[in-house]
Design an enzyme around this catalytic site. Sequence first.
Site, PDB file in Angstrom:
ATOM      1  N   PRO A   1       0.815  -1.210   0.000  1.00 51.77           N
ATOM      2  CA  PRO A   1       0.000   0.000   0.000  1.00 51.77           C
ATOM      3  C   PRO A   1       0.851   1.264   0.000  1.00 51.77           C
ATOM      4  O   PRO A   1       1.659   1.489   0.890  1.00 51.77           O
ATOM      5  CB  PRO A   1      -0.786  -0.106   1.316  1.00 51.77           C
ATOM      6  CG  PRO A   1      -0.642  -1.516   1.765  1.00 51.77           C
ATOM      7  CD  PRO A   1       0.650  -1.992   1.210  1.00 51.77           C
ATOM      8  N   GLU A   2       0.666   2.056  -1.033  1.00 53.36           N
ATOM      9  CA  GLU A   2       1.230   3.402  -1.032  1.00 53.36           C
ATOM     10  C   GLU A   2       0.079   4.356  -0.767  1.00 53.36           C
ATOM     11  O   GLU A   2      -1.051   3.922  -0.547  1.00 53.36           O
ATOM     12  CB  GLU A   2       1.903   3.691  -2.381  1.00 53.36           C
ATOM     13  CG  GLU A   2       3.131   2.834  -2.602  1.00 53.36           C
ATOM     14  CD  GLU A   2       4.341   3.642  -3.062  1.00 53.36           C
ATOM     15  OE1 GLU A   2       4.419   4.840  -2.778  1.00 53.36           O
ATOM     16  OE2 GLU A   2       5.216   3.048  -3.722  1.00 53.36           O
TER      17      GLU A   2
ATOM     18  N   HIS B   1      -3.136 -14.370   9.625  1.00 50.00           N
ATOM     19  CA  HIS B   1      -2.693 -12.973   9.661  1.00 50.00           C
ATOM     20  C   HIS B   1      -3.815 -11.962   9.885  1.00 50.00           C
ATOM     21  O   HIS B   1      -3.601 -10.768   9.722  1.00 50.00           O
ATOM     22  CB  HIS B   1      -1.920 -12.600   8.392  1.00 50.00           C
ATOM     23  CG  HIS B   1      -0.814 -13.537   8.055  1.00 50.00           C
ATOM     24  ND1 HIS B   1       0.178 -13.872   8.956  1.00 50.00           N
ATOM     25  CD2 HIS B   1      -0.550 -14.240   6.932  1.00 50.00           C
ATOM     26  CE1 HIS B   1       1.010 -14.726   8.389  1.00 50.00           C
ATOM     27  NE2 HIS B   1       0.584 -14.973   7.166  1.00 50.00           N
TER      28      HIS B   1
ATOM     29  N   ARG C   1       3.208  -9.469   6.954  1.00 51.79           N
ATOM     30  CA  ARG C   1       4.581  -9.117   7.362  1.00 51.79           C
ATOM     31  C   ARG C   1       4.647  -8.323   8.651  1.00 51.79           C
ATOM     32  O   ARG C   1       5.721  -8.084   9.180  1.00 51.79           O
ATOM     33  CB  ARG C   1       5.264  -8.331   6.244  1.00 51.79           C
ATOM     34  CG  ARG C   1       5.442  -9.200   5.027  1.00 51.79           C
ATOM     35  CD  ARG C   1       6.268  -8.527   3.969  1.00 51.79           C
ATOM     36  NE  ARG C   1       6.043  -9.193   2.709  1.00 51.79           N
ATOM     37  CZ  ARG C   1       6.575  -8.805   1.559  1.00 51.79           C
ATOM     38  NH1 ARG C   1       7.342  -7.741   1.520  1.00 51.79           N
ATOM     39  NH2 ARG C   1       6.327  -9.454   0.467  1.00 51.79           N
TER      40      ARG C   1
END
Length: 274
Positions: free
Chosen positions: A2-3, A92, A111
Amino acid sequence: MPELPEVETTVRGIRPHLVDNTVKHVVVRHKQLRWPIPALTLQRLLPTQTILNVSRRAKYILIETSAGTLVIHLGMSGTLCLVDAKTPVKKHDHFDCHLTDDLILRYNDPRRFGAILWAGHDLDSLAVLNHLGPEPLSKAFHADYLLSKAHKRQTSIKQLIMDGKIVVGVGNIYASESLFLAKIHPLMSAKLLNKTQAKVLCETIRQVLRAAIKKGGTTLKDFVQSDGKPGYFSQQLTVYDRQGLPCVQCKTPIEHIQLGQRATYFCPTCQKYP
DNA sequence: CGTAGCGCCTGCCGGC
DNA sequence: TGCCGGCAGGCGCTAC
């Protein structure tokens, strides 16, 4: 990854479902993200709170209640989506915020580079929100501003525009993309930036971010999904990850270098090293 | 003060 | 086939 455009798209997607909704309770399954999730604080303060607004500062998602603000960063691999209460928990899925109408705001992050924080009433009390540069899409980000910052810097122009104290939200991908459009070599020293280049670069940064946000709005149709998949839009990239492929302007093979530990892509013909 | 480098963490890819 | 090393990346922290 995600930017800023993905974060903005997420905010726009979840906002209509969150505002005026009420928190029932929160579930923390794996609190160890970039920093520990303040589980006890969230469990004490969030239930019964009505969500007043959902907004964004840099890449932080701000979910505001009268008790304070829930601050969420997606890191590298995080996603936020709305699912119904019977959606099975997947690997997750670290955090749930249960709302009325059997709706859950669910945070997934393989992550765990992301963050879930609590800001209380004073947003600036959160260190991560302090010392942030201007929003690239705001009036505060303009050529004279960028020039004034660039003048005294030793670093490369790419590292400068990726510095959150200079301007927020320009990640590694969009840095390469906006420099290509501006025809500026990523290794150029920031202090060599001239006024014309500063104008163009401000504009291309805005251009690539706006285009990606617009694309996100059309590609990402629904944030309330049974499978909980976030459906990030595929980028249309002109130089990033196109090493060896012909430049879209001049057909010269795109080059790939490491700059400050980051993959960097440019066209050696269109972006002349000064 | 600015700048460089590190580390968090998992999934994926290529090599053996 | 399976194992393993290396890489990716945002961004705060530390060291210089």
